[in-house]
Design an enzyme around this catalytic site. Sequence first.
Site, PDB file in Angstrom:
ATOM      1  N   ASN A  53       0.830  -1.212   0.000  1.00 11.32           N
ATOM      2  CA  ASN A  53       0.000   0.000   0.000  1.00 11.32           C
ATOM      3  C   ASN A  53       0.863   1.260   0.000  1.00 11.32           C
ATOM      4  O   ASN A  53       1.956   1.291   0.582  1.00 11.32           O
ATOM      5  CB  ASN A  53      -1.009   0.005   1.159  1.00 11.32           C
ATOM      6  CG  ASN A  53      -0.388  -0.076   2.526  1.00 11.32           C
ATOM      7  OD1 ASN A  53       0.682  -0.649   2.691  1.00 11.32           O
ATOM      8  ND2 ASN A  53      -1.058   0.488   3.522  1.00 11.32           N
ATOM      9  N   CYS A  64      -4.149   0.887  -2.422  1.00 12.89           N
ATOM     10  CA  CYS A  64      -4.066  -0.342  -1.629  1.00 12.89           C
ATOM     11  C   CYS A  64      -2.980  -1.261  -2.196  1.00 12.89           C
ATOM     12  O   CYS A  64      -2.546  -1.110  -3.346  1.00 12.89           O
ATOM     13  CB  CYS A  64      -5.400  -1.081  -1.664  1.00 12.89           C
ATOM     14  SG  CYS A  64      -6.682  -0.353  -0.637  1.00 12.89           S
ATOM     15  N   GLU A  66      -3.307  -4.256  -3.146  1.00 12.57           N
ATOM     16  CA  GLU A  66      -3.811  -5.015  -4.301  1.00 12.57           C
ATOM     17  C   GLU A  66      -3.736  -4.182  -5.577  1.00 12.57           C
ATOM     18  O   GLU A  66      -3.584  -4.718  -6.672  1.00 12.57           O
ATOM     19  CB  GLU A  66      -5.255  -5.460  -4.060  1.00 12.57           C
ATOM     20  CG  GLU A  66      -5.450  -6.348  -2.843  1.00 12.57           C
ATOM     21  CD  GLU A  66      -5.772  -5.559  -1.582  1.00 12.57           C
ATOM     22  OE1 GLU A  66      -5.188  -4.480  -1.367  1.00 12.57           O
ATOM     23  OE2 GLU A  66      -6.620  -6.031  -0.805  1.00 12.57           O
TER      24      GLU A  66
HETATM   25  N1  THU Z   1      -5.502  -1.380   2.563  1.00 14.47           N
HETATM   26  C1  THU Z   1      -4.980  -2.166   1.598  1.00 14.47           C
HETATM   27  O1  THU Z   1      -3.823  -1.996   1.187  1.00 14.47           O
HETATM   28  N2  THU Z   1      -5.768  -3.154   1.088  1.00 14.47           N
HETATM   29  C2  THU Z   1      -7.040  -3.431   1.490  1.00 14.47           C
HETATM   30  O2  THU Z   1      -7.704  -4.269   0.885  1.00 14.47           O
HETATM   31  C3  THU Z   1      -7.592  -2.741   2.651  1.00 14.47           C
HETATM   32  C4  THU Z   1      -6.855  -1.534   3.087  1.00 14.47           C
HETATM   33  C5  THU Z   1      -4.679  -0.274   3.078  1.00 14.47           C
HETATM   34  C6  THU Z   1      -5.118   1.092   2.624  1.00 14.47           C
HETATM   35  C7  THU Z   1      -4.559   1.982   3.732  1.00 14.47           C
HETATM   36  O3  THU Z   1      -3.236   2.339   3.386  1.00 14.47           O
HETATM   37  C8  THU Z   1      -4.537   1.091   4.951  1.00 14.47           C
HETATM   38  O4  THU Z   1      -4.738  -0.248   4.480  1.00 14.47           O
HETATM   39  C9  THU Z   1      -5.612   1.420   5.968  1.00 14.47           C
HETATM   40  O5  THU Z   1      -6.878   1.450   5.373  1.00 14.47           O
END
Ligand code: THU
Length: 143
Positions: A53, A64, A66
């Site tokens: 992320n 994110c 993903e």
């Molecule tokens: N986050 C992800 O990287 N993937 C997800 O599917 C859920 C949330 C990250 C985004 C943000 O940087 C942190 O988690 C908190 O929401």
Amino acid sequence: MYCEVVSNSPQIAWDELRERAREATHHSYAPYSHVRVGAAGLTSDGLVVVGSNVENASYGLTLCAECSLVSDLARSGGGRLVAVAIVAGDGQPLAPCGRCRQLLFEFGGSSLAVDAGVGHAPTTLGELLPGAFGPDDLDERRT
Ligand code: THU
């Protein structure tokens, strides 16, 4: 080895895939939420693609893990995803957010095997995002 086909059913080496996702948390940029996330995806060609992320001072622009993963997939030649593990900085699986379920659907469809968070066995993306809108819908609905 990340995947072995037994009786026509792919056996995913989840521990190894989660370990690659955990390693990716070290490349996370999360100065705002302090939630480090890494994702690792296995392709049908046996390649592993990863993502972390990347947050932004304008919070809503956060990427994110993903999102980084599908970018890595395109960068490394594309293909189809067969399994994805998402892990937070605490080393535990993390359920993919709604937007990322849609991002993953584009490259893995409803049969994609996905880690579904702490206390949940891996499941299919079809379970996590039923009735998804995807590339086939575009082909069918153009006028
Ligand atoms: N986050 C992800 O990287 N993937 C997800 O599917 C859920 C949330 C990250 C985004 C943000 O940087 C942190 O988690 C908190 O929401």
